[in-house]
Design an enzyme around this catalytic site. Structure first.
Site, PDB file in Angstrom:
ATOM      1  N   SER A 282     -20.657 -25.250 -73.278  1.00  0.00           N
ATOM      2  CA  SER A 282     -19.903 -23.988 -73.224  1.00  0.00           C
ATOM      3  C   SER A 282     -18.715 -24.134 -72.273  1.00  0.00           C
ATOM      4  O   SER A 282     -17.854 -23.259 -72.228  1.00  0.00           O
ATOM      5  CB  SER A 282     -20.812 -22.827 -72.785  1.00  0.00           C
ATOM      6  OG  SER A 282     -21.515 -23.154 -71.609  1.00  0.00           O
TER       7      SER A 282
ATOM      8  N   GLU B  76     -31.908 -19.727 -78.649  1.00  0.00           N
ATOM      9  CA  GLU B  76     -30.720 -18.867 -78.552  1.00  0.00           C
ATOM     10  C   GLU B  76     -30.658 -17.916 -79.746  1.00  0.00           C
ATOM     11  O   GLU B  76     -30.708 -18.358 -80.909  1.00  0.00           O
ATOM     12  CB  GLU B  76     -29.445 -19.735 -78.498  1.00  0.00           C
ATOM     13  CG  GLU B  76     -28.174 -18.894 -78.377  1.00  0.00           C
ATOM     14  CD  GLU B  76     -26.943 -19.677 -77.939  1.00  0.00           C
ATOM     15  OE1 GLU B  76     -27.055 -20.890 -77.674  1.00  0.00           O
ATOM     16  OE2 GLU B  76     -25.867 -19.060 -77.849  1.00  0.00           O
TER      17      GLU B  76
ATOM     18  N   LYS C  76     -29.510 -32.159 -72.900  1.00  0.00           N
ATOM     19  CA  LYS C  76     -29.893 -31.166 -73.918  1.00  0.00           C
ATOM     20  C   LYS C  76     -29.142 -31.505 -75.205  1.00  0.00           C
ATOM     21  O   LYS C  76     -27.981 -31.918 -75.162  1.00  0.00           O
ATOM     22  CB  LYS C  76     -29.539 -29.748 -73.446  1.00  0.00           C
ATOM     23  CG  LYS C  76     -29.874 -28.663 -74.491  1.00  0.00           C
ATOM     24  CD  LYS C  76     -29.870 -27.272 -73.890  1.00  0.00           C
ATOM     25  CE  LYS C  76     -28.495 -26.647 -73.743  1.00  0.00           C
ATOM     26  NZ  LYS C  76     -27.718 -26.513 -75.002  1.00  0.00           N
TER      27      LYS C  76
HETATM   28  O1  KIV Z   1     -23.670 -24.663 -73.428  1.00  0.00           O
HETATM   29  C1  KIV Z   1     -24.322 -23.674 -73.072  1.00  0.00           C
HETATM   30  O2  KIV Z   1     -23.922 -22.884 -72.225  1.00  0.00           O
HETATM   31  C2  KIV Z   1     -25.622 -23.462 -73.690  1.00  0.00           C
HETATM   32  C3  KIV Z   1     -26.322 -22.186 -73.360  1.00  0.00           C
HETATM   33  C4  KIV Z   1     -25.787 -21.097 -74.190  1.00  0.00           C
HETATM   34  C5  KIV Z   1     -27.793 -22.319 -73.509  1.00  0.00           C
HETATM   35  O3  KIV Z   1     -26.070 -24.269 -74.455  1.00  0.00           O
END
Ligand code: KIV
Length: 320
Positions: free
Chosen positions: A43, A178, A110
């Site tokens: 993000s 999400e 992640k």
């Molecule tokens: O990149 C991010 O901020 C995310 C969150 C929305 C979990 O993956």
């Protein structure tokens, strides 16, 4: 916070708190406040880099952000996102990309997606790299999903359940959910021994994650589910243009002969204009102390704990 604490938090019923962080100054604050997991999220693309999706984010950009966050973090588990295009080709690509994030200081990575990612999750786990999965609305697939919308409704709920099982069996250490309906998030949470961390997925996950700028009121728009706990954007506006920034000469500044005109502007913008217009060029202590305050902007806002003495030292250096 270590990876084994995730499973024990779930067992104890301790709710996990995860926030995004993209730089050292923010990470230091959020870490000291007791955040369990700091997510160097892709993000960063929307939040910090001005893109309108996460798709353009490069691995090199994630590496820089991860290094900054990791350097400032003492307690939290640092999780770094594998950006779009750096893992979908398969385990080999995923491993090469994840290694770069781990070398930058991440404690885990992640990635988005379910069953098709299980082989990569397994390969990373076998290489000693903890993986957090991400299901439901997966922003890197925004084009496939047809926009920013709730996932897992109707028959898609069973697919999501199977994806969650596949990731957990492959060795994922936690799962971000999400924008999925709360009953589905609760079902997934109950069915797994690894914790779920929800965002727009209701209150029955094992933890919650928010984009910190949404949480802190930094943006004009934020998702409906993102509760605002502060108005940092407004504080920033006031610090920049309002009376909080009023400058009166302090003893520190008066060590040199402060030009009278230096005392007149009451905003940071005024200070900068003043300087740019060349009205204050004299290399006196006042000028440099002032200058350093300006560029020590986070310090003015109370975002950093840098000792004032350090600024004195800097201003002396600047004169020599
Ligand atoms: O990149 C991010 O901020 C995310 C969150 C929305 C979990 O993956």
């Amino acid at each position: 916070m270590r990876v084994h604490h995730l499973a024990s938090a779930k067992k104890d019923g301790t709710k996990l708190v995860m926030l995004t962080a993209y730089d050292a100054v923010t990470a230091r604050i959020l870490d000291a406040a007791g955040t369990d997991l700091l997510l160097v999220g892709d993000s960063i693309g929307n939040v910090m880099l001005g893109h309108d999706s996460t798709l353009p984010v490069e691995l090199d950009e994630m590496v820089v952000a991860t290094r900054s966050v990791a350097r400032a973090t003492k307690r939290a588990l640092v999780v770094a996102d594998l950006p779009f295009g750096t893992y979908e080709a398969g385990p080999e690509q995923a491993l090469a990309s994840a290694v770069r994030l781990m070398k930058a200081g991440a404690n885990a990575v992640k990635l988005e997606g379910g069953t098709p990612r299980a082989a990569s999750v397994r390969a990373l786990a076998q290489a000693g790299i903890p993986v957090v999965g991400h299901l439901g609305f997966t922003p890197q697939s925004v084009n496939m999903l047809g926009g920013f919308r709730v996932q897992g409704r109707g028959e898609a709920a069973d697919v999501l359940m199977a994806d969650a099982q596949a990731l957990a069996e492959a060795g994922a250490v936690a799962l971000v959910l999400e924008m999925v309906p709360e009953p589905l998030a609760a079902r997934v949470t109950e069915s797994l021994t690894i914790p779920t961390v929800g965002i727009g997925a209701g209150a029955r996950c094992d933890g919650q994650v928010l984009v910190w700028t949404d949480m802190a009121g930094m943006t004009d728009w934020s998702p409906r589910f993102a509760h605002q706990f502060g108005q940092v954007g407004e504080a920033l506006r006031q610090a920049t243009t309002g009376p909080r920034c009023a400058r009166s000469p302090s003893p520190r500044r008066s060590t040199g002969s402060a030009p009278d005109s230096d005392k007149t502007h009451s905003t940071m913008a005024g200070a900068l204009n003043h300087r740019l217009e060349g009205r204050s060029r004299e290399p006196d202590a006042s000028f440099y102390a002032y200058d350093h305050d300006f560029f020590g902007f986070p310090c003015v806002l109370g975002l950093t704990g840098r000792p004032r003495a350090a600024w004195h030292a800097d201003s002396r250096d600047a004169q020599s």
